[in-house]
Every structure is written in structure tokens, then in C-alpha cells.
Design a protein around this motif. Structure first.
Motif, mmCIF file in Angstrom:
data_model
loop_
_atom_site.group_PDB
_atom_site.id
_atom_site.type_symbol
_atom_site.label_atom_id
_atom_site.label_comp_id
_atom_site.label_asym_id
_atom_site.label_seq_id
_atom_site.Cartn_x
_atom_site.Cartn_y
_atom_site.Cartn_z
ATOM 1 N N GLY A 142 -1.405 57.398 -9.700
ATOM 2 C CA GLY A 142 -0.661 57.936 -8.570
ATOM 3 C C GLY A 142 0.332 56.985 -7.947
ATOM 4 O O GLY A 142 1.057 57.349 -7.027
ATOM 5 N N GLY A 143 0.357 55.736 -8.420
ATOM 6 C CA GLY A 143 1.351 54.793 -7.934
ATOM 7 C C GLY A 143 0.902 53.927 -6.782
ATOM 8 O O GLY A 143 1.349 52.788 -6.646
ATOM 9 N N HIS A 144 -0.006 54.416 -5.926
ATOM 10 C CA HIS A 144 -0.409 53.636 -4.759
ATOM 11 C C HIS A 144 -1.514 52.634 -5.070
ATOM 12 O O HIS A 144 -1.695 51.654 -4.351
ATOM 13 C CB HIS A 144 -0.891 54.570 -3.646
ATOM 14 C CG HIS A 144 -2.080 55.397 -4.026
ATOM 15 N ND1 HIS A 144 -1.976 56.507 -4.819
ATOM 16 C CD2 HIS A 144 -3.406 55.250 -3.745
ATOM 17 C CE1 HIS A 144 -3.178 57.031 -5.010
ATOM 18 N NE2 HIS A 144 -4.061 56.290 -4.380
ATOM 19 N N CYS A 145 -2.296 52.886 -6.133
ATOM 20 C CA CYS A 145 -3.365 51.960 -6.497
ATOM 21 C C CYS A 145 -3.328 51.707 -7.998
ATOM 22 O O CYS A 145 -2.722 52.458 -8.760
ATOM 23 C CB CYS A 145 -4.733 52.495 -6.070
ATOM 24 S SG CYS A 145 -5.299 53.919 -7.035
ATOM 25 N N ASP A 184 3.994 42.979 -11.835
ATOM 26 C CA ASP A 184 4.617 44.194 -12.354
ATOM 27 C C ASP A 184 4.087 45.428 -11.629
ATOM 28 O O ASP A 184 4.848 46.344 -11.295
ATOM 29 C CB ASP A 184 4.352 44.307 -13.856
ATOM 30 C CG ASP A 184 4.932 45.582 -14.447
ATOM 31 O OD1 ASP A 184 6.167 45.726 -14.448
ATOM 32 O OD2 ASP A 184 4.148 46.435 -14.907
ATOM 33 N N MET A 185 2.779 45.457 -11.359
ATOM 34 C CA MET A 185 2.183 46.594 -10.655
ATOM 35 C C MET A 185 2.711 46.688 -9.232
ATOM 36 O O MET A 185 2.961 47.783 -8.718
ATOM 37 C CB MET A 185 0.654 46.467 -10.674
ATOM 38 C CG MET A 185 0.064 46.613 -12.078
ATOM 39 S SD MET A 185 -1.662 46.079 -12.199
ATOM 40 C CE MET A 185 -2.481 47.422 -11.336
ATOM 41 N N ALA A 186 2.892 45.540 -8.577
ATOM 42 C CA ALA A 186 3.437 45.539 -7.218
ATOM 43 C C ALA A 186 4.860 46.081 -7.218
ATOM 44 O O ALA A 186 5.256 46.823 -6.317
ATOM 45 C CB ALA A 186 3.399 44.123 -6.642
ATOM 46 N N VAL A 190 2.404 49.636 -6.330
ATOM 47 C CA VAL A 190 0.955 49.577 -6.093
ATOM 48 C C VAL A 190 0.655 48.807 -4.816
ATOM 49 O O VAL A 190 1.165 47.697 -4.613
ATOM 50 C CB VAL A 190 0.241 48.923 -7.297
ATOM 51 C CG1 VAL A 190 -1.222 48.633 -6.961
ATOM 52 C CG2 VAL A 190 0.333 49.818 -8.515
ATOM 53 N N LYS A 191 -0.153 49.397 -3.941
ATOM 54 C CA LYS A 191 -0.557 48.761 -2.693
ATOM 55 C C LYS A 191 -2.039 48.410 -2.674
ATOM 56 O O LYS A 191 -2.475 47.582 -1.888
ATOM 57 C CB LYS A 191 -0.256 49.700 -1.515
ATOM 58 C CG LYS A 191 1.224 49.992 -1.325
ATOM 59 C CD LYS A 191 2.016 48.730 -1.036
ATOM 60 C CE LYS A 191 3.484 49.030 -0.801
ATOM 61 N NZ LYS A 191 4.285 47.782 -0.625
ATOM 62 N N GLU A 192 -2.815 49.067 -3.503
ATOM 63 C CA GLU A 192 -4.254 48.813 -3.576
ATOM 64 C C GLU A 192 -4.587 48.305 -4.971
ATOM 65 O O GLU A 192 -4.523 49.054 -5.946
ATOM 66 C CB GLU A 192 -5.049 50.082 -3.281
ATOM 67 C CG GLU A 192 -6.556 49.891 -3.349
ATOM 68 C CD GLU A 192 -7.317 51.162 -3.021
ATOM 69 O OE1 GLU A 192 -8.525 51.198 -3.312
ATOM 70 O OE2 GLU A 192 -6.710 52.107 -2.495
ATOM 71 N N LEU A 193 -4.920 47.038 -5.065
ATOM 72 C CA LEU A 193 -5.232 46.411 -6.351
ATOM 73 C C LEU A 193 -6.741 46.333 -6.512
ATOM 74 O O LEU A 193 -7.439 45.766 -5.672
ATOM 75 C CB LEU A 193 -4.628 45.010 -6.425
ATOM 76 C CG LEU A 193 -4.744 44.309 -7.773
ATOM 77 C CD1 LEU A 193 -3.892 45.024 -8.813
ATOM 78 C CD2 LEU A 193 -4.325 42.852 -7.675
ATOM 79 N N SER A 224 1.550 41.038 -1.620
ATOM 80 C CA SER A 224 1.418 41.878 -0.426
ATOM 81 C C SER A 224 0.662 43.180 -0.669
ATOM 82 O O SER A 224 1.054 44.242 -0.194
ATOM 83 C CB SER A 224 2.813 42.194 0.158
ATOM 84 O OG SER A 224 3.494 41.011 0.484
ATOM 85 N N PHE A 225 -0.420 43.121 -1.421
ATOM 86 C CA PHE A 225 -1.267 44.296 -1.563
ATOM 87 C C PHE A 225 -2.006 44.538 -0.243
ATOM 88 O O PHE A 225 -2.560 43.620 0.353
ATOM 89 C CB PHE A 225 -2.292 44.100 -2.685
ATOM 90 C CG PHE A 225 -1.676 43.988 -4.045
ATOM 91 C CD1 PHE A 225 -1.068 45.088 -4.637
ATOM 92 C CD2 PHE A 225 -1.701 42.789 -4.742
ATOM 93 C CE1 PHE A 225 -0.495 44.991 -5.895
ATOM 94 C CE2 PHE A 225 -1.140 42.686 -6.002
ATOM 95 C CZ PHE A 225 -0.528 43.784 -6.577
#
Length: 279
Positions: A142-145, A184-186, A190-193, A224-225
Motif C-alpha cells: 500500500g505504500g505507507h508501510c 529506496d523504500m523511504a 514508506v513511513k512504517e518500516l 524519517s520513518f
């Protein structure tokens, strides 16, 4: 070529699926969710428990029908069931064109090319091999995690668990690779790792001679997750020290209950009830 990709099982398996999706899209292939339009189908399987095994078998048999009657020209099976039942899949499900073991998912593009060309393909690298595809993952959460798999395999050999036979011994992923993946995920939003492994708290012991999860955590903060989580934790003095040393406001531990009969058998680890607390 249009690819239908089905990922079953745990979050660690999903991380492997996202790497395979990255390799496939980098190779110019298109991902579809319509099985009737797919030119090829890839199933990343699970067989950790009975229900997971049955789901994998049902999915393979169901999609095999599209290989007979639909536009599908290749059916590829990967993951834990492929590793555990490679002989049975190859001999009993003739519609399967390629089979990849748990450490061979980096060969997904080659397997696809061979299968489409009409050649049966199998690849089972050493169970203790640690894949490094170098691909840019296609996130499916979903992009956020997003899940960052920091290690593979397990050394515990609990009597109720087949993971060491399917995934090999515990191998930590080098920090530089994990930091590059996290960056790359950030960049993808992505905000929740969520750090995942069969046992996250022994990360680094095999590579650096000591538990290094706390060292890995520090460079990950620069991205900055907002949320930063670890899964598969076995409670110890090291874990408690680590929890109170990182900058989080709450930490939730989900551990198996010690009244579970399987955990009382010889060769099983001792676990504690589920609990959570604030730091």
C-alpha cells in the motif's frame, strides 16, 4: 508479457515476492491481477502449517487449469512448498513449467524465459545461500508501510518447526544492503518500516561476531520513518536494553504463550505470554 503473481504465506515470503516482482518489471514484464489475461503465473508458496500447505496446493491446481485452457503459457512455483516438495511437484503436477527453491528466487526471469520457450526449468541453490538480486523491490503493502527482511533462516531447530530445513541456517543480510533497501523504500513513500526475520534479535551475530540490531537501527532513523517495528523477538536482557536505547514511544511484543503444548516438548524454546508496554 503479462504476469499474474500470487504470494502466499508470511511477511518474509512477501519480501521475496517483491524482489521477484522487481526483477520481472525490470525485465520489461507487466504485472496483472487478471488470471484470464496472464501469459504466465508465478506462485510463491508456503507450507509452514497444514492450512498453508493446503492453500498452496489448491492454488497450484487451480492456476494449472489456466495453463491448460487459458492464455497462460508458463506456470512457475517458488518458495517453501517448492523447496520441501520439489520432487512431488515436478512429478505429479505436469502443468508446472518451472520450480525454484527458497534461495533461488533471483533466477525468476531466467525461469520465466525457459518456461515460455517450452523448456522445463529447476533451480535449487544451496539452502544456506543468501540471495542478492540487486533489484528495486515492487512494494505491495500500500505504500505507507514495508517489510525489510534483515536475515534468512534459523539455527534453533525447534521440534515443531521446519524452517531450518526450508530456509537454512541463520544468515544476516549485510548492513549496507539493508540501508540501501531502506533508503529506496523511504523514497517510495514508506513511513512504517517493519524489520522481519525468523529471529530479529540475533541479527549480526554471524557477520559481526555480536548481536547488532541496535547498530543497524541507528542509520535507519535518518530516513524519517514515523513507525519502526521489529518482529520475531525472543525476550532477553539484550532485547530489553535494545528497546530502551532506541527512540520509540511504544513497543509491542507478540510472543507465543508458554502453555502451548508444542512449546513444552524437548527441543522447543521457552516463550512468554503476549504483552506490550511504553518506553
Amino acid at each position: 508479457m503479462k504476469i499474474l503473481f500470487i504470494s502466499l504465506g508470511c511477511d518474509k515470503n512477501l519480501a521475496d515476492s517483491e524482489e521477484m516482482l522487481g526483477l520481472l518489471t525490470a525485465g520489461g514484464h507487466e504485472i496483472t491481477d487478471d488470471e484470464t489475461q496472464a501469459d504466465a503465473i508465478v506462485i510463491n508458496t508456503c507450507c509452514f502449517i497444514k492450512d498453508a500447505k493446503e492453500e498452496s496446493v489448491e492454488t497450484i491446481l487451480e492456476t494449472a487449469e489456466y495453463n491448460k485452457t487459458g492464455s497462460c503459457h508458463a506456470l512457475i512455483v517458488t518458495g517453501c512448498m517448492a523447496q520441501r516438495y520439489q520432487k512431488e511437484i515436478i512429478e505429479e503436477v505436469r502443468e508446472v513449467d518451472a520450480v525454484l527453491g527458497t534461495t533461488s528466487y533471483g533466477d525468476i526471469v531466467k525461469a520465466l524465459e525457459e518456461a515460455v520457450a517450452g523448456n522445463h526449468f529447476e533451480e535449487f541453490r544451496d539452502i544456506d545461500y543468501l540471495p542478492d538480486t540487486g533489484s528495486k523491490r515492487v512494494l505491495t503493502t500500500g505504500g505507507h508501510c514495508g517489510y525489510l527482511k534483515i536475515a534468512e533462516g534459523c539455527d534453533k531447530h525447534c521440534t515443531y518447526c521446519i524452517i531450518p530445513k526450508l530456509r537454512g541456517k541463520f544468515r544476516s543480510v549485510p548492513m549496507e544492503r539493508l540501508i540501501a533497501q531502506a533508503e529506496d523504500m523511504a523514497e517510495q513513500g514508506v513511513k512504517e518500516l517493519i524489520l522481519v526475520a525468523q529471529e530479529t534479535t540475533v541479527y549480526g551475530r554471524d557477520l559481526y561476531g555480536k548481536k547488532s540490531l541496535h547498530i543497524l537501527s541507528l542509520p535507519l532513523y535518518v530516513f524519517s520513518f514515523i513507525y519502526f517495528r521489529q518482529r520475531s523477538i525472543f525476550l532477553s536482557v539484550y532485547v530489553l536494553t535494545y528497546i530502551f536505547s532506541i527512540r520509540v514511544t511504544a513497543f509491542h511484543l507478540f510472543l507465543s504463550h508458554n502453555f502451548c503444548p508444542y512449546l513444552k516438548k524437548p527441543g522447543s524454546i521457552f516463550c512468554h505470554p503476549v504483552f506490550s508496554f511504553k518506553t
